[in-house]
Design a protein around this motif. Structure first.
Motif, PDB file in Angstrom:
ATOM      1  N   VAL A 151      55.488 -34.494  22.952  1.00 14.82           N
ATOM      2  CA  VAL A 151      55.231 -34.014  21.591  1.00 14.82           C
ATOM      3  C   VAL A 151      54.872 -32.527  21.619  1.00 14.82           C
ATOM      4  N   PHE A 152      54.037 -32.142  22.587  1.00 20.86           N
ATOM      5  CA  PHE A 152      53.635 -30.740  22.704  1.00 20.86           C
ATOM      6  C   PHE A 152      54.818 -29.871  23.129  1.00 20.86           C
ATOM      7  N   ILE A 153      55.646 -30.387  24.019  1.00 16.19           N
ATOM      8  CA  ILE A 153      56.834 -29.638  24.445  1.00 16.19           C
ATOM      9  C   ILE A 153      57.755 -29.395  23.248  1.00 16.19           C
ATOM     10  N   GLU A 154      57.974 -30.435  22.472  1.00 18.80           N
ATOM     11  CA  GLU A 154      58.867 -30.311  21.315  1.00 18.80           C
ATOM     12  C   GLU A 154      58.321 -29.307  20.294  1.00 18.80           C
ATOM     13  N   GLU A 182      59.943 -36.532  35.214  1.00 17.73           N
ATOM     14  CA  GLU A 182      60.821 -35.649  34.438  1.00 17.73           C
ATOM     15  C   GLU A 182      60.185 -35.361  33.078  1.00 17.73           C
ATOM     16  N   LEU A 183      60.238 -34.106  32.675  1.00 16.55           N
ATOM     17  CA  LEU A 183      59.717 -33.708  31.374  1.00 16.55           C
ATOM     18  C   LEU A 183      60.790 -32.890  30.665  1.00 16.55           C
ATOM     19  N   PRO A 184      61.694 -33.546  29.957  1.00 13.54           N
ATOM     20  CA  PRO A 184      62.791 -32.829  29.302  1.00 13.54           C
ATOM     21  C   PRO A 184      62.291 -31.710  28.398  1.00 13.54           C
ATOM     22  N   GLY A 185      62.867 -30.535  28.588  1.00 11.33           N
ATOM     23  CA  GLY A 185      62.567 -29.400  27.718  1.00 11.33           C
ATOM     24  C   GLY A 185      61.483 -28.473  28.224  1.00 11.33           C
ATOM     25  N   ILE A 186      60.658 -28.914  29.162  1.00  9.44           N
ATOM     26  CA  ILE A 186      59.518 -28.060  29.528  1.00  9.44           C
ATOM     27  C   ILE A 186      59.966 -26.844  30.340  1.00  9.44           C
ATOM     28  N   ASP A 187      61.001 -27.015  31.177  1.00  8.92           N
ATOM     29  CA  ASP A 187      61.499 -25.859  31.935  1.00  8.92           C
ATOM     30  C   ASP A 187      62.174 -24.861  31.007  1.00  8.92           C
ATOM     31  N   ALA A 207      50.852 -21.492  23.434  1.00 12.24           N
ATOM     32  CA  ALA A 207      49.706 -22.399  23.346  1.00 12.24           C
ATOM     33  C   ALA A 207      50.152 -23.854  23.477  1.00 12.24           C
ATOM     34  N   TRP A 208      51.254 -24.217  22.839  1.00 13.86           N
ATOM     35  CA  TRP A 208      51.788 -25.580  22.980  1.00 13.86           C
ATOM     36  C   TRP A 208      52.158 -25.858  24.439  1.00 13.86           C
ATOM     37  N   PHE A 209      52.793 -24.879  25.092  1.00 21.89           N
ATOM     38  CA  PHE A 209      53.166 -25.047  26.498  1.00 21.89           C
ATOM     39  C   PHE A 209      51.936 -25.231  27.379  1.00 21.89           C
ATOM     40  N   LYS A 210      50.943 -24.386  27.167  1.00 19.11           N
ATOM     41  CA  LYS A 210      49.724 -24.439  27.969  1.00 19.11           C
ATOM     42  C   LYS A 210      49.045 -25.811  27.836  1.00 19.11           C
TER      43      LYS A 210
END
Length: 341
Positions: free
Chosen positions: A329-332, A182-187, A295-298
């Protein structure tokens, strides 16, 4: 000359024979070769005859067919850009005959300079020189985006129509292929990026991975060459700027296995980089928050892929055990950047 065995993937005698045939007089003695460490994709070697030095680029060992096209693309783009204001190495030779080195490859001139990867490496330059080097990186990006693709024979180098939509979809698929937790926030980040696609400016040649350590800085702190063109294409120029801004933002993660140069004394702030690019290029950068969030998402997707392979035991080495903790951290950062924009 060294008596060390040649590195895997490059036979100096075969290379010498090819160069003697195709570029007679270029090489004057026995060639020595060494593999340059640190590359993440295609392999890079420095070869010398004791007087001259050249660089050879080839695909990773065992992955010839999937990456053969990269060599031709890289060689094509540096050949096209060499006569322009963009500093790239002088191209020497493209070889698509796999019987020479076991894969397609190309040769270019060796350009002196230093790739600065961390704030610690920049520290000896001091604040003023560091600032000048990073601002020079922005100026070079403006020069790249000012090149008319048609004028240098690159008008068919990519498909700029629908570029951003394809990019968002592509990296969404990459995420799905390496998702093991699970990666909260990425979707939410991915969906928001897809909903809020900005209108792209006129397409340009884009580098695709534009950052300080993909450039060589010379003794006078000027950029002597921009390297690693394997992701270059025709597309939205602001994707290059968004990535550069992301890499110029401090992560604030102690002992991070992924470092940026942002903490170096004198390093310009992201806002300064954006302002300089806008002033020199004349482009509207009002939507840059989207590009930086992308860029953060990528990078979150790339890091998650590394983490996923690590959990499967397919990646070994120092620091890989901590890559996974960086992904949130990158997702946030991506979510915050998009909200603030």
């Amino acid at each position: 000359m060294s008596s060390a065995p040649p590195p895997p993937g490059l036979d100096p005698e075969r290379l010498r024979a090819l160069l003697d045939r195709e570029r007679p007089g270029l090489v004057r003695g026995t060639l020595d070769a060494r593999l340059v460490e640190g590359g993440r994709s295609n392999l890079t070697y420095v070869v010398t005859d004791g007087a001259g030095r050249w660089v050879v680029r080839r695909p990773p060992l065992g992955h010839v067919l999937a990456t053969a096209h990269d060599m031709k693309r890289e060689y094509r783009v540096i050949s096209a850009l060499h006569p322009t204001a963009v500093p790239v190495p002088r191209p020497v030779l493209l070889c698509e005959d796999e019987s020479v080195l076991g894969a397609p490859f190309y040769v270019m001139e060796f350009v002196p300079g230093t790739p600065y990867r961390t704030a610690e490496q920049l520290a000896p330059l001091g604040p003023e020189r560091t600032r000048g080097a990073v601002l020079g990186l922005v100026d070079t990006l403006v020069d790249l985006h000012a090149v008319d693709p048609a004028a240098v024979g690159l008008d068919d180098f990519g498909r700029p129509e629908g570029f951003l939509d394809r990019q968002v979809r592509r990296w969404g698929k990459q995420l799905a292929a390496s998702r093991g937790r699970e990666l909260p926030g990425i979707d939410a980040l991915h969906s928001a990026l897809g909903r809020r696609l900005p209108d792209s400016p006129a397409p340009t040649v884009v580098h695709g991975d534009y950052r300080l350590d993909n450039a060589l800085i010379g003794a006078d702190d000027r950029i002597t060459a921009v390297l690693d063109w394997e992701m270059s294409t025709l597309g939205d120029p602001l994707t290059d700027l968004g990535l550069l801004v992301m890499y110029s933002t401090e992560l604030c993660v102690p002992d991070s296995p992924v470092s940026t140069t942002a903490a170096a004394a004198g390093h310009p702030s992201p806002a300064e980089l954006i302002e300089r690019y806008a002033a020199r290029s004349g482009r509207d950068v009002s939507s840059l928050a989207w590009y930086t969030a992308f860029a953060w998402f990528k990078l979150a997707v790339i890091l998650e892929g590394i983490h996923y392979r690590y959990t499967l035991g397919q990646t070994v080495g120092a620091g890989f055990d901590r890559i996974g903790e960086l992904v949130p951290v990158f997702i946030e950062h991506g979510l915050t950047t998009l909200q603030e924009g």
